[in-house]
Motif scaffolding. Structure first.
Motif, PDB file in Angstrom:
ATOM      1  N   ALA A  89       0.823  -1.214   0.000  1.00  0.00           N
ATOM      2  CA  ALA A  89       0.000   0.000   0.000  1.00  0.00           C
ATOM      3  C   ALA A  89       0.855   1.262   0.000  1.00  0.00           C
ATOM      4  O   ALA A  89       0.484   2.278  -0.598  1.00  0.00           O
ATOM      5  CB  ALA A  89      -0.933   0.006   1.218  1.00  0.00           C
ATOM      6  N   SER A  90       2.019   1.208   0.651  1.00  0.00           N
ATOM      7  CA  SER A  90       2.881   2.390   0.738  1.00  0.00           C
ATOM      8  C   SER A  90       3.431   2.832  -0.610  1.00  0.00           C
ATOM      9  O   SER A  90       3.826   3.982  -0.783  1.00  0.00           O
ATOM     10  CB  SER A  90       4.054   2.113   1.692  1.00  0.00           C
ATOM     11  N   SER A  91       3.468   1.924  -1.575  1.00  0.00           N
ATOM     12  CA  SER A  91       4.066   2.234  -2.883  1.00  0.00           C
ATOM     13  C   SER A  91       3.046   2.593  -3.958  1.00  0.00           C
ATOM     14  O   SER A  91       3.407   2.865  -5.095  1.00  0.00           O
ATOM     15  CB  SER A  91       4.907   1.048  -3.364  1.00  0.00           C
ATOM     16  N   THR A  92       1.749   2.608  -3.604  1.00  0.00           N
ATOM     17  CA  THR A  92       0.720   2.933  -4.603  1.00  0.00           C
ATOM     18  C   THR A  92       0.672   4.441  -4.833  1.00  0.00           C
ATOM     19  O   THR A  92       0.987   5.230  -3.947  1.00  0.00           O
ATOM     20  CB  THR A  92      -0.665   2.437  -4.162  1.00  0.00           C
ATOM     21  N   VAL A  93       0.243   4.836  -6.035  1.00  0.00           N
ATOM     22  CA  VAL A  93       0.221   6.266  -6.378  1.00  0.00           C
ATOM     23  C   VAL A  93      -1.160   6.762  -6.792  1.00  0.00           C
ATOM     24  O   VAL A  93      -1.373   7.964  -6.920  1.00  0.00           O
ATOM     25  CB  VAL A  93       1.222   6.578  -7.515  1.00  0.00           C
ATOM     26  N   ASP A  94      -2.115   5.846  -7.018  1.00  0.00           N
ATOM     27  CA  ASP A  94      -3.459   6.273  -7.388  1.00  0.00           C
ATOM     28  C   ASP A  94      -4.485   5.461  -6.605  1.00  0.00           C
ATOM     29  O   ASP A  94      -4.196   4.374  -6.103  1.00  0.00           O
ATOM     30  CB  ASP A  94      -3.698   6.134  -8.898  1.00  0.00           C
ATOM     31  N   PHE A  95      -5.697   5.998  -6.511  1.00  0.00           N
ATOM     32  CA  PHE A  95      -6.724   5.402  -5.661  1.00  0.00           C
ATOM     33  C   PHE A  95      -7.171   4.038  -6.163  1.00  0.00           C
ATOM     34  O   PHE A  95      -7.456   3.135  -5.370  1.00  0.00           O
ATOM     35  CB  PHE A  95      -7.934   6.340  -5.574  1.00  0.00           C
ATOM     36  N   SER A  96      -7.210   3.853  -7.470  1.00  0.00           N
ATOM     37  CA  SER A  96      -7.677   2.585  -8.038  1.00  0.00           C
ATOM     38  C   SER A  96      -6.748   1.425  -7.675  1.00  0.00           C
ATOM     39  O   SER A  96      -7.179   0.278  -7.583  1.00  0.00           O
ATOM     40  CB  SER A  96      -7.795   2.696  -9.565  1.00  0.00           C
ATOM     41  N   THR A  97      -5.472   1.717  -7.457  1.00  0.00           N
ATOM     42  CA  THR A  97      -4.516   0.685  -7.039  1.00  0.00           C
ATOM     43  C   THR A  97      -4.517   0.526  -5.522  1.00  0.00           C
ATOM     44  O   THR A  97      -4.444  -0.590  -4.992  1.00  0.00           O
ATOM     45  CB  THR A  97      -3.096   1.050  -7.507  1.00  0.00           C
ATOM     46  N   PHE A  98      -4.603   1.647  -4.823  1.00  0.00           N
ATOM     47  CA  PHE A  98      -4.542   1.662  -3.367  1.00  0.00           C
ATOM     48  C   PHE A  98      -5.751   0.985  -2.728  1.00  0.00           C
ATOM     49  O   PHE A  98      -5.614   0.208  -1.772  1.00  0.00           O
ATOM     50  CB  PHE A  98      -4.439   3.114  -2.884  1.00  0.00           C
ATOM     51  N   TYR A  99      -6.946   1.257  -3.267  1.00  0.00           N
ATOM     52  CA  TYR A  99      -8.185   0.813  -2.624  1.00  0.00           C
ATOM     53  C   TYR A  99      -8.280  -0.706  -2.453  1.00  0.00           C
ATOM     54  O   TYR A  99      -8.586  -1.178  -1.350  1.00  0.00           O
ATOM     55  CB  TYR A  99      -9.406   1.340  -3.398  1.00  0.00           C
TER      56      TYR A  99
END
Length: 402
Positions: A89-99
């Protein structure tokens, strides 16, 4: 309880809530500032993952802790898996990947809140006296996490991805430590297994007690306005110019720590109804203080609203956990704690997260800020209605029919 067991349970609680506090307090700010092209509604969606996890929690706990597996073993497995997800999660940059990463993590994490309670209660003879002195270390963990974020200046520097890495390290540590905890094997040894037992639904029998049913419904209702606090306090304080907001918010847990230590005294003097009622009243006052507070002349209102967290949390959530443990039969303690998690962090926060994002978005101003006074008066009003109905209808009873 042996001193060595007390130390183990205290360290378990410390890490459990350090992990949660390390990233959860600043989640709203992370979504808005660290991810690309996000809005207030997506903040609500991010916090919604907590509720989804909490709704699933009773089924997982009822299955693994009350029937098939020792609670401390599954606690270890979950936290090791959680460490990996937090790091991703710490390396995600957009909401679609993070969620989706956050969603899977919360489905795993929320059952652990009931599991650490279950492991603790099983080692105690009198939870109403012994549990607060153990649970207080969880509060200390949350405080240390918030102070660390403030001290390192991750909000100001825009480095909130570090909160997830810090939580990942703590989660890996707790995962390994869990395997050393006192054995908490399943209580049930029956040969016949019903579907309701496997899913942990036997704890629903507690709802036959009309007083407990009202407590359960009140828990759902009061957590609707609570979602506003969890979801938007950090973005609110950062927006109006409070420095090191996460660190200041840890004052709420400092207050929680104090009241946790005083809880055995309050519990005997006040009883369940008055403690639950005072907890709800504190939420009404807190939101009113936020509505009229600012970083200038009314700075004290902001601090006051934060400090009230001790009464808000301890007098409602911890009292509710002890009340539930007292009413639950020996075989259903874990499932009953999971059911409390379902009512509070699950259904109540689910509704709150769904409505809070669009409401905050609706009160956005032309300059990109928000009409925070109008926003905070909404949860204040909801909490006041719940409080009045609870005081009118709740009657404290000692036993439940099985």
């Amino acid at each position: 309880m042996k001193f060595s067991v007390r130390v183990q349970l205290s360290f378990m609680m410390f890490l459990e809530f350090f992990i949660w506090g390390a990233w959860f307090v600043t989640l709203g700010t992370f979504v808005l500032k660290s991810l690309q092209n996000t809005n207030d509604t997506q903040v609500g969606m991010a916090f919604l993952t907590q509720s989804i996890g909490a709704i699933i929690a009773p089924f997982i706990v009822g299955l693994i802790a009350d029937r098939f597996f020792a609670a401390q073993l599954i606690l270890g497995v979950i936290h090791i898996a959680g460490a990996i997800l937090l790091w991703v999660a710490s390396s995600t940059v957009d909401f679609s990947t993070f969620y989706p990463v956050l969603l899977v993590y919360m489905i795993l994490f929320m059952p652990t809140l009931a599991l650490v309670n279950s492991v603790s209660f099983r080692q105690m003879k009198d939870p109403s006296k012994e549990f607060p002195t153990i649970r207080v270390f969880g509060t200390a963990g949350w405080i240390i996490a918030g102070l660390t974020i403030g001290w390192l200046g991750w909000e100001k520097s825009g480095s909130l991805e570090m909160t997830f890495k810090m939580a990942a390290g703590a989660s890996a540590l707790l995962g390994l430590f869990s395997f050393t905890l006192p054995s908490t094997p399943p209580v049930k040894r029956d040969t016949k297994v019903s579907v309701s037992e496997i899913l942990g639904l036997d704890a629903i029998r507690l709802l036959k007690n009309r007083s407990y049913l009202l407590f359960f419904v009140s828990s759902i209702a009061i957590c609707i306005p609570l979602a506003f606090y969890y979801n938007f306090t950090n973005p609110y304080l950062n927006e109006i110019g409070m420095t090191a907001a996460a660190g200041k918010q840890s004052m709420g847990q400092m207050s929680e720590l104090l009241f946790m230590l005083l809880m055995p005294l309050f519990f005997v003097r006040l009883g369940v109804k008055k403690m639950l009622g005072l907890g709800m009243l504190a939420w009404v006052i807190r939101y009113a203080l936020f509505a009229y507070g600012n970083v200038d002349a009314n700075y004290w209102m902001l601090i006051g609203g934060i400090v009230l967290h001790g009464i808000c949390y301890d007098f409602f959530f911890v009292t509710g956990q002890i009340y539930t443990d007292n009413l639950a039969g020996e075989k259903f303690k874990s499932a009953a704690q999971g059911m409390v998690t379902l009512a509070t962090y699950g259904v109540g926060m689910l509704i709150g997260s769904i409505i809070s994002g669009p409401i905050v978005e609706a009160f956005k101003t032309a300059d990109g800020g928000h009409d925070w006074q109008s926003i905070w008066l909404i949860p204040a009003g909801i909490a006041l209605v719940v409080l009045l109905l609870f005081l009118l209808l709740f009657k404290e009873k000692k036993a439940v029919s099985h």
